[in-house]
Scaffold this motif. Structure first.
Motif, PDB file in Angstrom:
ATOM      1  N   ALA A   4       2.053   6.447  -7.056  1.00  0.00           N
ATOM      2  CA  ALA A   4       0.935   7.177  -7.663  1.00  0.00           C
ATOM      3  C   ALA A   4       1.085   8.685  -7.474  1.00  0.00           C
ATOM      4  CB  ALA A   4      -0.392   6.703  -7.068  1.00  0.00           C
ATOM      5  N   ILE A   5       1.505   9.106  -6.283  1.00  0.00           N
ATOM      6  CA  ILE A   5       1.673  10.541  -6.021  1.00  0.00           C
ATOM      7  C   ILE A   5       2.748  11.120  -6.945  1.00  0.00           C
ATOM      8  CG2 ILE A   5       2.500  12.217  -4.316  1.00  0.00           C
ATOM      9  CD1 ILE A   5       1.135  10.558  -2.173  1.00  0.00           C
ATOM     10  N   ILE A   6       3.879  10.441  -7.055  1.00  0.00           N
ATOM     11  CA  ILE A   6       4.961  10.953  -7.900  1.00  0.00           C
ATOM     12  C   ILE A   6       4.561  10.931  -9.372  1.00  0.00           C
ATOM     13  CG2 ILE A   6       7.349  10.578  -8.616  1.00  0.00           C
ATOM     14  CD1 ILE A   6       7.939   9.482  -5.871  1.00  0.00           C
ATOM     15  N   TYR A   7       3.828   9.883  -9.789  1.00  0.00           N
ATOM     16  CA  TYR A   7       3.465   9.759 -11.200  1.00  0.00           C
ATOM     17  C   TYR A   7       2.450  10.824 -11.610  1.00  0.00           C
ATOM     18  CZ  TYR A   7       1.898   7.729 -15.592  1.00  0.00           C
ATOM     19  OH  TYR A   7       1.573   7.540 -16.914  1.00  0.00           O
ATOM     20  N   PHE A   8       1.431  11.056 -10.783  1.00  0.00           N
ATOM     21  CA  PHE A   8       0.362  11.972 -11.168  1.00  0.00           C
ATOM     22  C   PHE A   8       0.623  13.416 -10.745  1.00  0.00           C
ATOM     23  CE2 PHE A   8      -1.893   7.850 -11.015  1.00  0.00           C
ATOM     24  CZ  PHE A   8      -2.440   7.847 -12.291  1.00  0.00           C
ATOM     25  N   TYR A   9       1.370  13.618  -9.674  1.00  0.00           N
ATOM     26  CA  TYR A   9       1.575  14.969  -9.152  1.00  0.00           C
ATOM     27  C   TYR A   9       3.051  15.341  -9.087  1.00  0.00           C
ATOM     28  CZ  TYR A   9      -3.215  14.126  -7.644  1.00  0.00           C
ATOM     29  OH  TYR A   9      -4.556  13.811  -7.616  1.00  0.00           O
ATOM     30  N   GLY A  10       3.888  14.693  -9.921  1.00  0.00           N
ATOM     31  CA  GLY A  10       5.323  14.954  -9.875  1.00  0.00           C
ATOM     32  C   GLY A  10       5.680  16.400 -10.168  1.00  0.00           C
ATOM     33  N   LYS A  11       5.017  17.010 -11.161  1.00  0.00           N
ATOM     34  CA  LYS A  11       5.327  18.389 -11.523  1.00  0.00           C
ATOM     35  C   LYS A  11       4.922  19.364 -10.425  1.00  0.00           C
ATOM     36  CE  LYS A  11       5.041  17.707 -16.521  1.00  0.00           C
ATOM     37  NZ  LYS A  11       4.377  18.136 -17.789  1.00  0.00           N
ATOM     38  N   LEU A  12       3.823  19.065  -9.745  1.00  0.00           N
ATOM     39  CA  LEU A  12       3.358  19.978  -8.692  1.00  0.00           C
ATOM     40  C   LEU A  12       4.286  19.965  -7.484  1.00  0.00           C
ATOM     41  CD1 LEU A  12      -0.503  19.292  -8.784  1.00  0.00           C
ATOM     42  CD2 LEU A  12       0.738  21.215  -9.787  1.00  0.00           C
ATOM     43  N   ILE A  13       4.874  18.830  -7.197  1.00  0.00           N
ATOM     44  CA  ILE A  13       5.722  18.721  -5.996  1.00  0.00           C
ATOM     45  C   ILE A  13       7.205  18.776  -6.352  1.00  0.00           C
ATOM     46  CG2 ILE A  13       3.980  17.406  -4.738  1.00  0.00           C
ATOM     47  CD1 ILE A  13       5.540  14.878  -5.364  1.00  0.00           C
ATOM     48  N   THR A  14       7.536  19.363  -7.514  1.00  0.00           N
ATOM     49  CA  THR A  14       8.944  19.482  -7.900  1.00  0.00           C
ATOM     50  C   THR A  14       9.779  20.212  -6.845  1.00  0.00           C
ATOM     51  OG1 THR A  14       8.423  19.387 -10.256  1.00  0.00           O
ATOM     52  CG2 THR A  14      10.520  20.382  -9.646  1.00  0.00           C
ATOM     53  N   LEU A  72       0.826  -1.206   0.000  1.00  0.00           N
ATOM     54  CA  LEU A  72       0.000   0.000   0.000  1.00  0.00           C
ATOM     55  C   LEU A  72       0.860   1.256   0.000  1.00  0.00           C
ATOM     56  CD1 LEU A  72      -2.840   1.245   0.188  1.00  0.00           C
ATOM     57  CD2 LEU A  72      -2.643   1.098   2.688  1.00  0.00           C
ATOM     58  N   ILE A  73       1.924   1.279   0.813  1.00  0.00           N
ATOM     59  CA  ILE A  73       2.818   2.440   0.870  1.00  0.00           C
ATOM     60  C   ILE A  73       3.492   2.661  -0.481  1.00  0.00           C
ATOM     61  CG2 ILE A  73       4.924   3.338   1.921  1.00  0.00           C
ATOM     62  CD1 ILE A  73       4.121   1.916   4.499  1.00  0.00           C
ATOM     63  N   LEU A  74       3.961   1.578  -1.096  1.00  0.00           N
ATOM     64  CA  LEU A  74       4.617   1.706  -2.393  1.00  0.00           C
ATOM     65  C   LEU A  74       3.657   2.206  -3.465  1.00  0.00           C
ATOM     66  CD1 LEU A  74       6.791  -1.553  -2.406  1.00  0.00           C
ATOM     67  CD2 LEU A  74       7.572   0.791  -2.064  1.00  0.00           C
ATOM     68  N   MET A  75       2.442   1.677  -3.479  1.00  0.00           N
ATOM     69  CA  MET A  75       1.462   2.083  -4.490  1.00  0.00           C
ATOM     70  C   MET A  75       1.095   3.554  -4.338  1.00  0.00           C
ATOM     71  SD  MET A  75      -1.021  -1.277  -4.534  1.00  0.00           S
ATOM     72  CE  MET A  75      -2.249  -0.426  -5.505  1.00  0.00           C
ATOM     73  N   VAL A  76       0.874   3.998  -3.103  1.00  0.00           N
ATOM     74  CA  VAL A  76       0.523   5.405  -2.870  1.00  0.00           C
ATOM     75  C   VAL A  76       1.685   6.313  -3.257  1.00  0.00           C
ATOM     76  CG1 VAL A  76      -0.045   7.103  -1.095  1.00  0.00           C
ATOM     77  CG2 VAL A  76      -1.180   4.883  -1.096  1.00  0.00           C
ATOM     78  N   GLY A  77       2.905   5.937  -2.868  1.00  0.00           N
ATOM     79  CA  GLY A  77       4.063   6.757  -3.202  1.00  0.00           C
ATOM     80  C   GLY A  77       4.289   6.865  -4.696  1.00  0.00           C
TER      81      GLY A  77
END
Length: 356
Positions: free
Chosen positions: A30-40, A23-28
């Motif tokens: 997913a966050i980087i894949y979909f919101y990578g540009k926002l959290i640069t 679960l931790i790996l999937m959430v991590g």
């Protein structure tokens, strides 16, 4: 088929800790894949925090308050970055503009030399084949130039975002270093209680990521400076620009060194032609790459990386395709993470042995 899938699920996910880790790996991811540009800015601050944690920890272990140590390290780091921007960056920028202006002449000169090959080796390649090859090459160069222009225009639009990042990243970096324990403690409250397996993987990966980022920064600095001094000593044009490019090429294992050889050889060939000086340039560049791969990398990454070259190249291709620059930069730690998860993942046989 259904029984096979059910047996596989029971074998791999019967342990609650394995479910938590998945679960931790999937959430991590997913966050980087979909919101990578926002959290640069956050990613940049995390990388810099890993890189600067060692000097901060050394000062704190010697009795200096952590907030004071963080302030001193950040002051030195920001000062070094400002000196680079004020001294080296203008020279690199000017050399980049000059190279862009001279690049069409270089390409035309190289094409004129290549077009003489059918006359010298008529049995190997015909004039028609060479013309078709040149047409395809010109079409690719034109498409590449259009992409570069689009990226340049996009970069002009992102200047405002870059100015915002210049403010956010130092602030995030300061608080990451200063309040490291508090932030990790706060983050752990959002993780499920069955996290011993995830903690085991994190402990292994945390040390490797620290060594990797610190070692990669040292490698970029050493290879970049050594290349610049070598090119400057040989009076090669665009020495600063090419030295920076060679230093940054180590971010992409194996592939980067191969790709950056083309502009180095092209500039040297255009400047000196097929002369002994051009041969000395290739020899010096080859020695730098050899020392990097056989001396520097084993020293810096002996404990951080224990992967086969094929696994490294595949990870660069996969994670680079998923996340671009950050995927390439973290390709080796991500590949190591996959390896650590596979080695630590519990199975039914292992749990039965532990219970017995």
């Amino acid at each position: 088929m259904w029984n096979l899938l059910r047996n596989w699920y029971q074998e791999k996910f019967s342990d609650p800790q394995a479910v938590t880790l998945a679960l931790i790996l999937m959430v991590g991811f997913a966050i980087i894949y979909f919101y990578g540009k926002l959290i640069t800015p956050l990613l940049v601050a995390v990388v810099l925090a890993y890189m600067l944690e060692w000097p901060v920890a050394q000062m704190a272990n010697r009795g200096l308050p952590r907030s004071v140590a963080v302030s001193l390290v950040l002051l030195v780091f920001v000062g070094a970055m400002m000196m680079f921007c004020l001294i080296a960056l203008p020279q690199i920028w000017n050399q980049g503009i000059s190279l862009a202006r001279e690049l069409p002449d270089m390409i035309a000169w190289a094409q004129s030399k290549v077009l003489t090959l059918p006359q010298q080796y008529p049995d190997v390649i015909s004039e028609k084949q060479m013309q078709e090859l040149m047409q395809n090459l010109n079409a690719r160069i034109l498409a590449w130039a259009q992409q570069v222009l689009q990226v340049s225009l996009g970069s002009l639009i992102d200047l405002v975002a870059l100015a915002v990042y210049a403010i956010l990243v130092p602030l995030l970096l300061f608080f990451f270093l200063k309040d490291k324990r508090e932030l990790l403690s706060s983050f752990s409250r959002f993780v499920p209680s069955n996290r011993e397996l995830a903690k085991q993987v994190w402990t292994e990966m945390n040390g490797q990521i620290v060594n990797y980022i610190r070692g990669k920064a040292i490698e970029i600095l050493i290879i970049g400076v050594a290349s610049y001094l070598t090119f400057l000593f040989m009076d090669l044009r665009y020495a600063a620009l090419l030295g920076l490019a060679v230093g940054l090429s180590v971010l992409i294992p194996y592939i980067g060194a191969t790709v950056i050889t083309i502009p180095v050889a092209l500039v040297g060939l255009f400047q000196w032609g097929l002369t002994p000086q051009f041969g000395y340039l290739l020899l010096a560049y080859g020695i730098i790459q050899m020392l990097d791969g056989n001396v520097l990398v084993p020293i810096l990454f002996s404990e951080a990386v224990n992967l086969h070259p094929v696994a490294i190249i595949v990870s660069v291709l996969i994670f680079g395709g998923l996340w671009g620059f950050w995927g390439v930069f973290f390709a080796i730690p991500l590949a190591t993470l996959v390896k650590a998860v596979v080695n630590a993942w519990p199975s039914v046989d292992l749990m039965e042995e532990q219970s017995s």
